[in-house]
Design a protein around this motif. Structure first.
Motif, short mmCIF file in Angstrom:
data_model
loop_
_atom_site.label_atom_id
_atom_site.label_comp_id
_atom_site.label_asym_id
_atom_site.label_seq_id
_atom_site.Cartn_x
_atom_site.Cartn_y
_atom_site.Cartn_z
N ILE A 113 0.99 -1.63 0.08
CA ILE A 113 -0.23 -0.22 0.02
C ILE A 113 1.26 1.30 0.06
O ILE A 113 0.42 2.09 -0.43
CB ILE A 113 -0.83 -0.28 1.39
N SER A 114 2.07 1.30 0.88
CA SER A 114 3.22 2.12 1.11
C SER A 114 3.37 2.30 -0.29
O SER A 114 3.82 1.95 -1.76
CB SER A 114 4.89 2.33 1.13
N GLY A 115 3.03 4.30 -0.65
CA GLY A 115 2.75 4.38 -2.20
C GLY A 115 2.50 4.13 -3.69
O GLY A 115 2.62 4.78 -4.41
N ARG A 138 2.16 7.11 2.82
CA ARG A 138 2.66 8.00 1.78
C ARG A 138 1.94 7.39 0.26
O ARG A 138 2.56 7.38 -1.11
CB ARG A 138 3.99 7.46 1.10
N THR A 139 0.66 7.54 0.19
CA THR A 139 0.18 6.67 -0.72
C THR A 139 -0.34 8.73 -1.73
O THR A 139 -0.75 9.95 -1.45
CB THR A 139 -1.52 6.11 -0.82
N SER A 186 -6.03 3.48 -9.77
CA SER A 186 -6.10 3.80 -8.54
C SER A 186 -5.71 2.01 -8.12
O SER A 186 -6.26 1.00 -8.77
CB SER A 186 -7.48 3.73 -7.56
N ASP A 187 -5.12 1.67 -7.72
CA ASP A 187 -4.12 0.74 -7.28
C ASP A 187 -5.42 -0.22 -6.24
O ASP A 187 -5.80 -1.66 -5.88
CB ASP A 187 -2.59 -0.13 -6.12
N PHE A 188 -6.14 1.00 -5.39
CA PHE A 188 -7.02 0.03 -4.29
C PHE A 188 -8.14 1.66 -4.88
O PHE A 188 -7.61 2.20 -4.54
CB PHE A 188 -6.41 0.73 -3.42
#
Length: 343
Positions: free
Chosen positions: A152-154, A177-178, A209-211
């Motif tokens: 999730i970081s970045g 740090r998203t 988006s990844d999430f």
């Protein structure tokens, strides 16, 4: 202060109870400072005329007809402790009379945001599946167990809706740090920028988006607006986390997007609760399930009572409520969230 001179409160908090939403100490404060008349949704209209005429506050969200409201000449505020604004009272008349309608829903923001983050981490790292495999002696060690894992970081994150829950979620994500894009047509871009997020169109949030976290309330304009077309726009392998209400999603289309392997998903809410024991969502690989428990923490419920007491104290002194969230004239009639039927 004699009982007859105490401000009068009608208590009809179903499906909550006073013991649920007040700590023992706060409940003592409530009863010491106010004359509390306890009733039910069904029986409020049958209360004596002098009780209805003298009631300053209602704790609950009972159905209130125009005729009943006309009998409540001292009413200053309805404290909705179910926290979904329900189309069961004449809001326009309430506003015309200067009667506040407020909700305590903000108490759920942090608990729901924390569970949502946990769901996202699990979808990224496969924690639950790895544990189940370990129990069965089928675990994959080291890199073998991380073939689909990611950080999730970045990451690129999208949030759909930016009310209390969206803001709480953004605060948690700040430590990762998203790059966070937000779609919320009810807020001006400057308000989003002030929170360190990027205003974006819905398609941009979905495709970039990844999430994707869905924390929007159900309104008359957005019921089922996230359907097959929306899921097709998402990145392959992206995670979709549903935290607010199932009504904003075409749930069959969501399950099909997961079943096809295009995305993974998690949800704390479902179209019918509980789903039938034979409902396909119960056995769907790639779908993380939670039984509408994200916000149902005792600490959250107890904060409701503190908020109610603080706002009643303000209004007793001729000031507006500040702790609870006020219903807005322009949007209250658009809300379509299904109320809970259990604690």
């Amino acid at each position: 202060m004699s009982e007859s001179s105490q401000p009068l409160v009608i208590s009809a908090p179903e499906p909550r109870t006073l013991d649920l939403i007040f700590t023992p100490a706060s409940l003592v404060r409530l009863r010491a400072g106010y004359r509390v008349v306890e009733t039910t949704d069904r029986d409020i209209a049958a209360l004596p005329a002098e009780i209805l005429a003298g009631a300053r506050y209602i704790i609950g969200q009972p159905p209130i007809s125009g005729e009943l409201l006309a009998r409540m000449q001292s009413l200053r505020c309805v404290f909705n402790v179910e926290s979904n604004l329900i189309d069961n009272m004449p809001y326009e008349t309430l506003f015309e009379r200067g009667i506040h309608v407020v909700t305590t829903g903000a108490v759920f923001a942090e608990p729901v945001a924390e569970l949502g983050l946990a769901m996202a981490i699990n979808l990224a790292r496969g924690i639950v599946d790895a544990d189940l495999a370990f129990r069965e002696g089928k675990e994959l060690w080291g890199g073998e167990g991380n073939r689909t894992a990611r950080l999730i970081s970045g990451a690129d994150v999208g949030i759909i809706g930016f009310g209390d829950l969206g803001k709480a979620l953004n605060r948690l994500l700040s430590g990762f740090r998203t790059r966070t894009r937000v779609f919320d047509p009810w807020l001006p871009p400057s308000m989003l920028i002030e929170h360190g997020v990027e205003p974006a169109a819905l398609d941009e949030v979905l495709s970039g988006s990844d999430f994707v976290f869905v924390v929007a309330s159900v309104t008359s304009e957005n019921q089922g607006f996230l359907g097959a077309d929306a899921f097709a726009k998402m990145r392959k392998g992206a995670a979709f986390i549903l935290l607010s209400r199932a009504g904003v999603v075409d749930f069959e289309a969501l399950m099909e997007a997961v079943r096809s392997g295009h995305i993974v998903a998690a949800s704390d809410v479902f179209p019918e609760e509980p789903p039938g024991l034979d409902h396909p969502v119960r056995a769907l690989p790639g779908f993380l399930r939670s039984a509408h428990r994200a916000g149902a923490l005792d600490i959250a419920f107890k904060r409701m009572g503190d908020m109610v007491l603080e706002d009643m104290d303000l209004m007793d002194r001729g000031l507006p409520p500040m702790r609870c969230k006020r219903a807005e004239r322009e949007t209250v009639s658009r809300m379509r969230s299904k109320p809970v039927d259990r604690n």
